[in-house]
Design a protein around this motif. Structure first.
Motif, PDB file in Angstrom:
ATOM      1  N   MET A  47       0.832  -1.205   0.000  1.00 19.72           N
ATOM      2  CA  MET A  47       0.000   0.000   0.000  1.00 19.72           C
ATOM      3  C   MET A  47       0.869   1.257   0.000  1.00 19.72           C
ATOM      4  O   MET A  47       0.576   2.227  -0.696  1.00 19.72           O
ATOM      5  CB  MET A  47      -0.914  -0.004   1.226  1.00 19.72           C
ATOM      6  N   VAL A  48       1.944   1.216   0.785  1.00 13.09           N
ATOM      7  CA  VAL A  48       2.851   2.369   0.840  1.00 13.09           C
ATOM      8  C   VAL A  48       3.519   2.582  -0.523  1.00 13.09           C
ATOM      9  O   VAL A  48       3.687   3.719  -0.990  1.00 13.09           O
ATOM     10  CB  VAL A  48       3.901   2.181   1.949  1.00 13.09           C
ATOM     11  N   LYS A  49       3.905   1.496  -1.195  1.00 11.11           N
ATOM     12  CA  LYS A  49       4.497   1.624  -2.535  1.00 11.11           C
ATOM     13  C   LYS A  49       3.510   2.257  -3.514  1.00 11.11           C
ATOM     14  O   LYS A  49       3.886   3.096  -4.337  1.00 11.11           O
ATOM     15  CB  LYS A  49       4.925   0.253  -3.050  1.00 11.11           C
ATOM     16  N   VAL A  50       2.249   1.843  -3.428  1.00 10.46           N
ATOM     17  CA  VAL A  50       1.228   2.411  -4.306  1.00 10.46           C
ATOM     18  C   VAL A  50       1.102   3.905  -4.058  1.00 10.46           C
ATOM     19  O   VAL A  50       0.956   4.704  -4.993  1.00 10.46           O
ATOM     20  CB  VAL A  50      -0.124   1.700  -4.084  1.00 10.46           C
ATOM     21  N   ARG A  51       1.184   4.305  -2.796  1.00  6.63           N
ATOM     22  CA  ARG A  51       1.073   5.722  -2.453  1.00  6.63           C
ATOM     23  C   ARG A  51       2.299   6.516  -2.890  1.00  6.63           C
ATOM     24  O   ARG A  51       2.193   7.568  -3.507  1.00  6.63           O
ATOM     25  CB  ARG A  51       0.892   5.892  -0.940  1.00  6.63           C
ATOM     26  N   VAL A  52       3.483   6.011  -2.551  1.00 10.42           N
ATOM     27  CA  VAL A  52       4.712   6.773  -2.751  1.00 10.42           C
ATOM     28  C   VAL A  52       5.162   6.758  -4.212  1.00 10.42           C
ATOM     29  O   VAL A  52       5.446   7.797  -4.800  1.00 10.42           O
ATOM     30  CB  VAL A  52       5.829   6.242  -1.835  1.00 10.42           C
ATOM     31  N   THR A  53       5.237   5.564  -4.800  1.00  7.74           N
ATOM     32  CA  THR A  53       5.708   5.451  -6.183  1.00  7.74           C
ATOM     33  C   THR A  53       4.575   5.659  -7.180  1.00  7.74           C
ATOM     34  O   THR A  53       4.750   6.337  -8.196  1.00  7.74           O
ATOM     35  CB  THR A  53       6.367   4.085  -6.417  1.00  7.74           C
ATOM     36  N   GLY A  54       3.417   5.060  -6.896  1.00  3.85           N
ATOM     37  CA  GLY A  54       2.288   5.168  -7.819  1.00  3.85           C
ATOM     38  C   GLY A  54       1.509   6.453  -7.676  1.00  3.85           C
ATOM     39  O   GLY A  54       0.676   6.778  -8.525  1.00  3.85           O
ATOM     40  N   ARG A  55       1.737   7.210  -6.584  1.00  9.65           N
ATOM     41  CA  ARG A  55       0.999   8.445  -6.325  1.00  9.65           C
ATOM     42  C   ARG A  55      -0.502   8.210  -6.433  1.00  9.65           C
ATOM     43  O   ARG A  55      -1.247   8.983  -7.035  1.00  9.65           O
ATOM     44  CB  ARG A  55       1.428   9.551  -7.300  1.00  9.65           C
ATOM     45  N   ALA A  56      -0.945   7.121  -5.828  1.00  5.92           N
ATOM     46  CA  ALA A  56      -2.356   6.740  -5.874  1.00  5.92           C
ATOM     47  C   ALA A  56      -2.823   6.391  -4.469  1.00  5.92           C
ATOM     48  O   ALA A  56      -2.018   6.272  -3.541  1.00  5.92           O
ATOM     49  CB  ALA A  56      -2.552   5.555  -6.822  1.00  5.92           C
ATOM     50  N   VAL A  57      -4.120   6.225  -4.314  1.00  4.44           N
ATOM     51  CA  VAL A  57      -4.707   5.883  -3.013  1.00  4.44           C
ATOM     52  C   VAL A  57      -5.303   4.482  -3.116  1.00  4.44           C
ATOM     53  O   VAL A  57      -6.342   4.296  -3.752  1.00  4.44           O
ATOM     54  CB  VAL A  57      -5.797   6.895  -2.607  1.00  4.44           C
ATOM     55  N   PRO A  58      -4.662   3.470  -2.541  1.00 10.69           N
ATOM     56  CA  PRO A  58      -5.186   2.104  -2.653  1.00 10.69           C
ATOM     57  C   PRO A  58      -6.572   1.981  -2.019  1.00 10.69           C
ATOM     58  O   PRO A  58      -6.833   2.564  -0.970  1.00 10.69           O
ATOM     59  CB  PRO A  58      -4.141   1.264  -1.894  1.00 10.69           C
ATOM     60  N   ASP A  59      -7.455   1.234  -2.684  1.00  9.06           N
ATOM     61  CA  ASP A  59      -8.807   1.058  -2.156  1.00  9.06           C
ATOM     62  C   ASP A  59      -9.296  -0.388  -2.250  1.00  9.06           C
ATOM     63  O   ASP A  59     -10.459  -0.661  -1.984  1.00  9.06           O
ATOM     64  CB  ASP A  59      -9.789   1.994  -2.867  1.00  9.06           C
ATOM     65  N   LEU A  60      -8.411  -1.326  -2.631  1.00 10.17           N
ATOM     66  CA  LEU A  60      -8.850  -2.720  -2.754  1.00 10.17           C
ATOM     67  C   LEU A  60      -7.670  -3.675  -2.642  1.00 10.17           C
ATOM     68  O   LEU A  60      -6.593  -3.393  -3.170  1.00 10.17           O
ATOM     69  CB  LEU A  60      -9.544  -2.940  -4.108  1.00 10.17           C
ATOM     70  N   HIS A  61      -7.882  -4.787  -1.918  1.00  9.65           N
ATOM     71  CA  HIS A  61      -6.956  -5.922  -1.930  1.00  9.65           C
ATOM     72  C   HIS A  61      -7.633  -7.064  -2.683  1.00  9.65           C
ATOM     73  O   HIS A  61      -8.848  -7.252  -2.572  1.00  9.65           O
ATOM     74  CB  HIS A  61      -6.641  -6.419  -0.515  1.00  9.65           C
ATOM     75  N   VAL A  62      -6.869  -7.843  -3.433  1.00  9.64           N
ATOM     76  CA  VAL A  62      -7.374  -9.044  -4.095  1.00  9.64           C
ATOM     77  C   VAL A  62      -6.469 -10.202  -3.713  1.00  9.64           C
ATOM     78  O   VAL A  62      -5.236 -10.080  -3.822  1.00  9.64           O
ATOM     79  CB  VAL A  62      -7.399  -8.892  -5.636  1.00  9.64           C
ATOM     80  N   MET A  63      -7.056 -11.301  -3.269  1.00  6.84           N
ATOM     81  CA  MET A  63      -6.236 -12.468  -2.948  1.00  6.84           C
ATOM     82  C   MET A  63      -7.068 -13.741  -3.044  1.00  6.84           C
ATOM     83  O   MET A  63      -8.304 -13.707  -3.025  1.00  6.84           O
ATOM     84  CB  MET A  63      -5.612 -12.334  -1.556  1.00  6.84           C
ATOM     85  N   HIS A  64      -6.381 -14.863  -3.185  1.00 11.28           N
ATOM     86  CA  HIS A  64      -7.040 -16.164  -3.226  1.00 11.28           C
ATOM     87  C   HIS A  64      -7.650 -16.454  -1.859  1.00 11.28           C
ATOM     88  O   HIS A  64      -7.076 -16.076  -0.823  1.00 11.28           O
ATOM     89  CB  HIS A  64      -6.008 -17.240  -3.595  1.00 11.28           C
ATOM     90  N   PRO A  65      -8.817 -17.109  -1.799  1.00 13.63           N
ATOM     91  CA  PRO A  65      -9.443 -17.424  -0.508  1.00 13.63           C
ATOM     92  C   PRO A  65      -8.511 -18.162   0.450  1.00 13.63           C
ATOM     93  O   PRO A  65      -8.585 -17.960   1.673  1.00 13.63           O
ATOM     94  CB  PRO A  65     -10.648 -18.290  -0.898  1.00 13.63           C
ATOM     95  N   ASN A  66      -7.649 -19.029  -0.070  1.00 15.01           N
ATOM     96  CA  ASN A  66      -6.725 -19.743   0.823  1.00 15.01           C
ATOM     97  C   ASN A  66      -5.719 -18.791   1.468  1.00 15.01           C
ATOM     98  O   ASN A  66      -5.306 -18.998   2.618  1.00 15.01           O
ATOM     99  CB  ASN A  66      -5.975 -20.837   0.051  1.00 15.01           C
ATOM    100  N   ASP A  67      -5.332 -17.743   0.750  1.00 14.50           N
ATOM    101  CA  ASP A  67      -4.405 -16.766   1.317  1.00 14.50           C
ATOM    102  C   ASP A  67      -5.096 -15.909   2.369  1.00 14.50           C
ATOM    103  O   ASP A  67      -4.501 -15.561   3.392  1.00 14.50           O
ATOM    104  CB  ASP A  67      -3.819 -15.884   0.210  1.00 14.50           C
ATOM    105  N   TRP A  68      -6.364 -15.561   2.110  1.00 15.29           N
ATOM    106  CA  TRP A  68      -7.114 -14.811   3.129  1.00 15.29           C
ATOM    107  C   TRP A  68      -7.337 -15.674   4.368  1.00 15.29           C
ATOM    108  O   TRP A  68      -7.301 -15.172   5.495  1.00 15.29           O
ATOM    109  CB  TRP A  68      -8.444 -14.332   2.568  1.00 15.29           C
ATOM    110  N   MET A  69      -7.544 -16.956   4.174  1.00 20.58           N
ATOM    111  CA  MET A  69      -7.725 -17.868   5.307  1.00 20.58           C
ATOM    112  C   MET A  69      -6.514 -17.809   6.236  1.00 20.58           C
ATOM    113  O   MET A  69      -6.665 -17.765   7.469  1.00 20.58           O
ATOM    114  CB  MET A  69      -7.923 -19.303   4.808  1.00 20.58           C
ATOM    115  N   ASP A  70      -5.314 -17.772   5.653  1.00 22.47           N
ATOM    116  CA  ASP A  70      -4.103 -17.728   6.481  1.00 22.47           C
ATOM    117  C   ASP A  70      -4.050 -16.451   7.315  1.00 22.47           C
ATOM    118  O   ASP A  70      -3.569 -16.460   8.452  1.00 22.47           O
ATOM    119  CB  ASP A  70      -2.865 -17.826   5.598  1.00 22.47           C
TER     120      ASP A  70
END
Length: 415
Positions: free
Chosen positions: A295-318
């Motif tokens: 998220m910090v990379k998106v802000r600093v390098t991308g000059r954007a405001v992150p608003d979504l995470h995407v991940m596989h259900p098994n990764d969210w489970m962890d």
């Protein structure tokens, strides 16, 4: 891409969210990869007290995150309204020429099933012979049905859908329309700002700007299904069948393409395969920490405001099952549903996303540009369908997918 109108309430809420995220990150960083609460000195009390503080802070972050999302939606809506107002005053002749008339709008207002049973393909059928009909529909609603019908006798009418991947990401992506075969836009590829304080009669420092034309082609997603004449005679059931499943099939495929499409024609190029996207390796970090750093990379390098995470259900489970070194659940007790949010942002669990790699980014730099909605054609001229009493119902949709600023997104690898 739709402009986002900035206003004070949005900035205030975003600043509040950033501050709370930093507080939580600092505490989790103290605890280390094993989440040993004994290492946390910034919070008084035992493990239970410290976990309670973390959960309370996470709940605060979730609430503020929802507030930020609400303000961003209002800002996006205001941006769309302004853009529409500008276009209304200077609409290109080509678009005026291609605009649909009132009769087209009336056709679109009907569902596909209603259009189908009113079409020449159905009404003009004599025995197993019928003319072709083209029905144009917008791609929006999620639909589900089953694989085929017999005339109903003592059935309940309920259909148990086949277990398949639902639409998980597509609805997060802004959707627009295009009348062209490709979406062409200008990208600022050089921004050299040499602005500086200048003495009286001094020479002005020279800055530089350069633009590059970028094109994203429209691609087609299609499928077809065979239906017997007998099934078509059962009008209500045929209507429910074609209304639901064909649309779902196309949207399900597009849901996958916007994530992992490889860009080789006729594929769309998905977010994971966009050149220039950032990468954050998990390494020895806990997974939540890796997402925060992305998220910090998106802000600093991308000059954007992150608003979504995407991940596989098994990764969210962890992540959901993370516990402290002495066994206390961090994301909430098993008796609680727990938030599907991370650092205040919603988590889209998609099994189309490659397991072990997540995404974090700003959806305002994504766009699904529709050349047209679903077009369905019905004919018995396919193969031997005429003598077999079958109709081929084919459906397709054409769209371009654009990631306007690749650095506004980052993968999180090794999770």
């Amino acid at each position: 891409m739709t402009d986002v109108i900035e206003f004070p309430a949005l900035k205030e809420a975003q600043d509040k969210l950033d501050a709370k995220n930093k507080e939580l990150f600092a505490v989790l960083d103290e605890a280390g990869p094993s989440y040993d609460m004994k290492l946390v000195k910034s919070i008084a009390g035992d493990t239970a007290a410290k976990v309670a503080w973390i959960q309370a802070k996470n709940a605060e972050i979730d609430e503020v995150g929802k507030e930020v999302e609400g303000y961003r939606q209002v800002a996006k809506a205001a941006g769309r309204r302004n853009a529409a107002g500008k276009e209304k005053g200077s609409e290109p002749d080509e678009r005026k020429a291609g605009r649909r008339d009132d009769r087209d709008e009336q056709v679109q207002a009907k569902s596909f099933g209603e259009q189908f049973v009113a079409s020449n393909a159905f009404k003009g059928k004599h025995g197993s012979i019928g003319p072709e009909a083209t029905l144009d529909l917008e791609l929006k609603t999620l639909m589900q049905t089953s694989a085929g019908w017999l005339p109903e006798t003592n059935r309940t009418g309920r259909v148990v859908d086949f277990a398949t991947r639902p639409i998980q990401v597509l609805d997060f992506i802004p959707t627009t329309t295009t009348a062209q075969a490709a979406v062409v836009y200008m990208e600022e590829t050089t921004f050299t700002n040499n602005a500086a304080e200048t003495a009286e009669a001094g020479t002005y420092p020279e800055s530089a700007l350069a633009l590059t034309e970028v094109s994203s082609p429209v691609r087609k997603v299609s499928t077809f299904i065979p239906i017997t004449d007998e099934q078509l005679e059962d009008v209500d059931q045929a209507r429910g069948y074609v209304d639901n499943r064909l649309r779902f099939m196309l949207r399900q495929r597009m849901d996958l393409q916007v994530l992992v499409g490889n860009g080789t024609a006729p594929n769309l190029r998905g977010i994971n395969n966009i050149a220039g996207i950032q990468t954050q390796a998990k390494g020895a970090d806990p997974t939540p920490d890796a997402f925060y750093k992305a998220m910090v990379k998106v802000r600093v390098t991308g000059r954007a405001v992150p608003d979504l995470h995407v991940m596989h259900p098994n990764d969210w489970m962890d992540i959901r099952l993370l516990r402290t070194a002495d066994g206390v659940y961090i994301w909430g007790n098993p008796s609680e549903a727990g938030p599907e949010r991370l650092w205040g942002l919603p988590v889209a669990q998609s099994d189309a996303q490659t397991e072990g790699t997540g995404l974090t980014g700003d959806t305002s730099f994504l766009e699904l540009s529709m050349r047209r909605g679903i077009v369905v054609q019905v004919s018995n001229s396919h193969g031997t369908y005429f003598i077999e009493g079958k109709q081929a119902v084919r459906a397709d949709v054409r769209a371009a997918f654009i990631v306007y600023r690749p650095t506004a997104w980052s993968t999180v690898t090794g999770i």
